[in-house]
Write an enzyme that holds these catalytic residues in place. Structure first.
Site, PDB file in Angstrom:
ATOM      1  N   ARG A 191       0.945  -1.116   0.035  1.00 18.51           N
ATOM      2  CA  ARG A 191       0.095   0.025   0.055  1.00 18.51           C
ATOM      3  C   ARG A 191       0.999   1.140  -0.040  1.00 18.51           C
ATOM      4  O   ARG A 191       0.578   2.267  -0.613  1.00 18.51           O
ATOM      5  CB  ARG A 191      -1.031   0.145   1.185  1.00 18.51           C
ATOM      6  CG  ARG A 191      -2.079  -1.244   1.314  1.00 18.51           C
ATOM      7  CD  ARG A 191      -2.815  -1.259   0.020  1.00 18.51           C
ATOM      8  NE  ARG A 191      -3.772  -2.411   0.205  1.00 18.51           N
ATOM      9  CZ  ARG A 191      -3.629  -3.669  -0.174  1.00 18.51           C
ATOM     10  NH1 ARG A 191      -2.258  -3.744  -0.789  1.00 18.51           N
ATOM     11  NH2 ARG A 191      -4.447  -4.577  -0.336  1.00 18.51           N
TER      12      ARG A 191
ATOM     13  N   GLU B 180       2.227   1.695  -3.487  1.00 19.70           N
ATOM     14  CA  GLU B 180       1.136   2.036  -4.593  1.00 19.70           C
ATOM     15  C   GLU B 180       0.952   3.659  -4.252  1.00 19.70           C
ATOM     16  O   GLU B 180       0.799   4.325  -5.010  1.00 19.70           O
ATOM     17  CB  GLU B 180      -0.130   1.220  -4.042  1.00 19.70           C
ATOM     18  CG  GLU B 180      -1.245   1.601  -4.924  1.00 19.70           C
ATOM     19  CD  GLU B 180      -2.414   0.747  -4.771  1.00 19.70           C
ATOM     20  OE1 GLU B 180      -2.744  -0.380  -5.094  1.00 19.70           O
ATOM     21  OE2 GLU B 180      -3.379   1.508  -3.874  1.00 19.70           O
TER      22      GLU B 180
ATOM     23  N   SER C 167      15.298  14.824   1.327  1.00 26.72           N
ATOM     24  CA  SER C 167      16.230  13.953   1.702  1.00 26.72           C
ATOM     25  C   SER C 167      15.402  12.774   2.353  1.00 26.72           C
ATOM     26  O   SER C 167      14.492  12.836   3.375  1.00 26.72           O
ATOM     27  CB  SER C 167      17.282  14.568   2.588  1.00 26.72           C
ATOM     28  OG  SER C 167      18.158  13.622   3.061  1.00 26.72           O
TER      29      SER C 167
END
Lengths: 162, 162, 162, 162, 162, 162, 162, 162, 162, 162
Positions: free
Chosen positions: D103, D106, D129
């Site tokens: 997830r 994604e 960063s």
């Protein structure tokens, strides 16, 4: 959104689809028809009709006639574009990037061996056919919300002994 | 083959599985129990039980107690091996090489966009959950032979607007 | 550079995007509008608006009306291009080659198991939804320089027991 | 499940981890300590502590002393196993197969360009960063259920002009 | 070949590059200018200028003005094509197939861990930034022939403790 | 951390390394020697010594003798383990997952074509050798912090005309 | 087929080739010239000429003049298309799908370590250069049929000691 | 290094090799024999002998007898380990990471289509066999240094017409 | 469907095919000819003719003459498009996504080692040629339904001893 | 080689195979039996028997009894090792590196679409089953040499209309 959405075709998908796909999706949009409505008139499952729109299922001569009527596409144009035998599976790269389709892929990834174990115990050595196969999608609603129910039904094919 | 086959564990899969998997499969074999039989005693679906055996689903304390009884495994051993939260999805490389599991993958590959189109028209923009999810396997027989029926039922999750 | 940069669309990305993307980015550039400005007028998060521009989020009818006003795009053109349900995730190949996006990917790669461990201890077995989900970007400044703060907020979905 | 789960180590992950990982996870389990509890005693974020357990973050000499006290591991053993500089990122293959971690992946896949667009408009050309970086996980609860909130905070690094 | 070669743009690369790239390379060719010559006038490193030509580095307003003068490109055209923030890294598939670029890749592949070991011993836990970074190329000649010297200079970023 | 860290060997790397690697790293740790110290005694660059430790560079008979003295390893054992010609490049999968090494890879990915363009203009058609090659790492400090400087120096090889 | 075949350019390859390739192949076809004939007139090896046609080798000014004469292509057109330095290696995806080219790849796959072992024993630690390199193809015929003989001749480059 | 190096077996390669490989390489080392020396006694090419050592070529009964004599390995042990038919090609991942072997791969990548074009013009439609095939390695020295010459000789197989 | 289907060309395949493919398929469709009918007139196998249509097999001058007659395509157009030597294997990505072609791939995946074992026992060390090779497809019907029978016949090539 | 070779098991394959494979291959070697001989006694095809040895086909109870007799393996040991349902397809990575098996893969790669076109014209839309399937290997000899003939026979499965 109050009205039901009508699926349209993402332009970036078109190079992966047969020429019938944009024809069909545009007419569907113009007529504002859902797959449900078209499926009823064709006497086929919604998923089968959507698969036909994406070039993943074959149209019978009767389907072509019906689609021509429903969508207002000249039947000879439709015939020319739909008479071939589908070249399946090229619409999508795997793993799927689309979240909805990925969830189905994840089910195979997580439960693949569990399905195999249960199917083998029920049927012996073989596979569930993806060809002698039908599928449908249903909507259920309860107090927890909406549920999508997908049914896969395939012929059991035992391995030949040779 | 007259008697129902009992799923066993392919040795080459073991390095990809949690330590509970060989324990459970060996006991199941010794007791000659199908997933169907175990599932009935646990009050769970067969696929869920098989997933638990492959380390893809979590066992509740009650499951552990029941499994200990049914399979004759000391409950503390089972508790130690099963108390973790599953690290899912590592059993299998994708695309699956196993023909049975490949057929499920092929269904996603061929019908993925068709499912998405139909689901979006029925529910709007969102996904069918693979977490708020259940699945089962059934066997049907008609004069054409045996049919495997897999049902996937997932909560519909609409995309949040933010 | 004194003035804030306005994100424009790299031409080589266009074949991966829906037809709405160049329309929106060009109008945005012509009007010299930041996502921040557009987001305020739409009452949505900047990331959601940017996602909408890249075809990764859905526009509501009200969004379309507002975008038409703000960007000076005829509303019927916008409606036609934006009314579909997004075909998400195809903008980018993974691993991302863009250094900024790669840093996010690297965070998942390095801290993925740490997030899982902490989330499982806090919530049990389940996932953080990427659908019932919102996200925002904020800028903080202290004596060491500027800091980007990204917040991800997703519904916790426990695995169903079945 | 009433009691909070304690994360344990999946045996199949061990060949990808430094020797300190099994040492730490076993002691944590024996002491029945959550990452929350350990983090409080170390004065560090839970995610940082979990990352340290998976060999993805460095332990300071003081961390080693504290971990030795809390977990009851002889400090010289811990020192030997933890004094190296982490060889990060090898725990996991990408794309992640674990649904929870997927997830997060994604989110990067879908919102990557949106984050880049918004960050560039806010900060100019550069990156957030992942090294001058901190992250935390929080739990929120409202009437819709539980929500996981992950915060990523990284120094903004503008590209050098050369 | 007596005269210095002027780098031109391979047509098959163009679909991977921003629209500024063919504009710049064509003008450079017409003016018969080396990167060395352009770099001197811009007060930047040759590699930075070449990176700018390939869409991998940002142009400042002053760079745009100078490039317009040097290359005889109307400044508003250049401004339109160069004002975006670069979408870096998409020029090339990895591993690189070009032998010259592959040699650099091979150096990373062979000496990667050696660099890490030495850098960690010199600086502690962290990375050499590729953002707060500059690089240059020099030519040396001795009795054994010509030598290319590439210098990479990056800010050392220690991992944050959190 | 006040004292300089001594690089040790991550156990999970060992199956990818020759048998000399654990021997050398263990002795180095026991003697608490940096690569800098060893390099001085061998009269070689630190990176070359680290590469030798990872099995990526060859040891001369004199190196073996010196290493035996410095590290207190019986010279015949060292000879047996080090006398082979290196089988280079197998330590690491590409793209590198380690953030420090990834930064070097990213430099190749982003600046690859820029290096090629500049080198071709300076030297004509050819490559910078990665074999007739040396490299070193230096530390610089200014008021902005620490800087790592990596120098790559390779013989220029023009393509043969045939 | 009685007459010797003249190699032509497969249209689907063109997007991977520089603009000189279709120019050269079309003229070659029109003049009905083999690479052997062209090579003789250029005083180069056939493979070098074919490589030049595919954009994998550089043309000298004299080559350009000769090609212009032999092929009847205006020399300024040829100069414009051929004056760049080749961007090598992009013609082909690996592993090669073409059976003829795959056989060469298979030789590397099967005999790679054997070549390394023998070359190392003959020359020490180093490589055979693919840059200071020439190659030729010859035809031999005996009573068993025809034989293709490919010779690869590369400078031996020992690894630098540094 | 004054004396010729004797190729030994990198331990990390052994899991990819048949059991005969360590047997043969150890004996070769103990006897301090080059492939050249062994090849002379077997009446075979050096590359063929090295391929045999890596499990990439078959040993005849006479080879086994000779190897037993030369290397001092009991002939029945050698027979048991060498009597199988080779399972070729598994020693190496492609693309090769070893720089020496990569150079051969690069030759195929760069000159693949050139070889095909020249071979097709010389022989018509077909392939150069990698089975009815022999290869050898030679060393040449001139005033520019040492040169490695690899000859590949394969039967020409025209495509069958059917 | 009562009448036999005539294979047509999926538009999305065309960029991977030589220019002869659309010419041939269109004419075939217009003439309503099966491969069976064309094969009879050419005196070749149906699979060979289909391969020729997809650019995977060479046409002889006589084939070109016959195809011109049968399909009503001007012979000089056909000659120009078909006179090249095929650039084979680029029509398809592997693994094949088309279910029919995948089944053939699966047979290689599952039975590959079994074929090798049986062939090696029957013929010794070598391969079945895919070049000195013919193949045909037949249809058989019995009371269980229709059966497709594919025959592969290849020359046995023993490995050369060298 | 005068005597027929007996296929043995390459040690490096064993981790990919079920525990029955080494048992069966060792016994086969000791008894010096070909697959042909075993197949005759089992009344099965040689390929089926070899597939069974590699864990790619199921053994019936009668097969187990016969194998126990022929190979001299205690029947209960064989039963335990062979009673599972095969986990097919994991023996081999694709593309196959073994030259013999690669030739079969190449046939699918080159002729895949040709087979599909011919099969579709003969049978309509569907696939040739790889499950209701048998295959055999035959040897033919004529004045040109030896020929391997592989026959694949699969049930034709038309796509279901749904």
């Amino acid at each position: 959104m109050a009205s039901k959405p009508i699926t349209t075709l993402d332009a970036s998908l078109i190079p992966r689809l047969p020429s019938s796909s944009p024809t069909l999706f545009e007419a569907k949009k113009k007529k504002n028809l859902t797959f449900e409505a078209i499926a009823k008139k064709l006497g086929r499952e919604e998923v089968a009709v959507a698969a036909l729109f994406y070039g993943q299922a074959q149209a019978s001569p009767e389907d072509i006639k019906n689609l021509s009527d429903i969508l207002g596409i000249p039947s000879d144009k439709l015939e020319t574009q739909l008479m071939g035998i589908p070249d399946r599976g090229r619409t999508m790269d795997m793993p799927p990037k689309e979240p909805l389709i990925y969830r189905l892929y994840e089910i195979v990834q997580n439960y693949g061996y569990a399905y195999k174990a249960v199917l083998n115990e029920k049927f012996g050595d073989g596979i569930m056919s993806a060809i002698s196969f039908s599928t449908k999608v249903e909507k259920e609603t309860d107090d927890k919300g909406d549920w999508a129910v997908i049914t896969l039904r395939g012929k059991w094919l035992p391995y030949s002994r040779f």
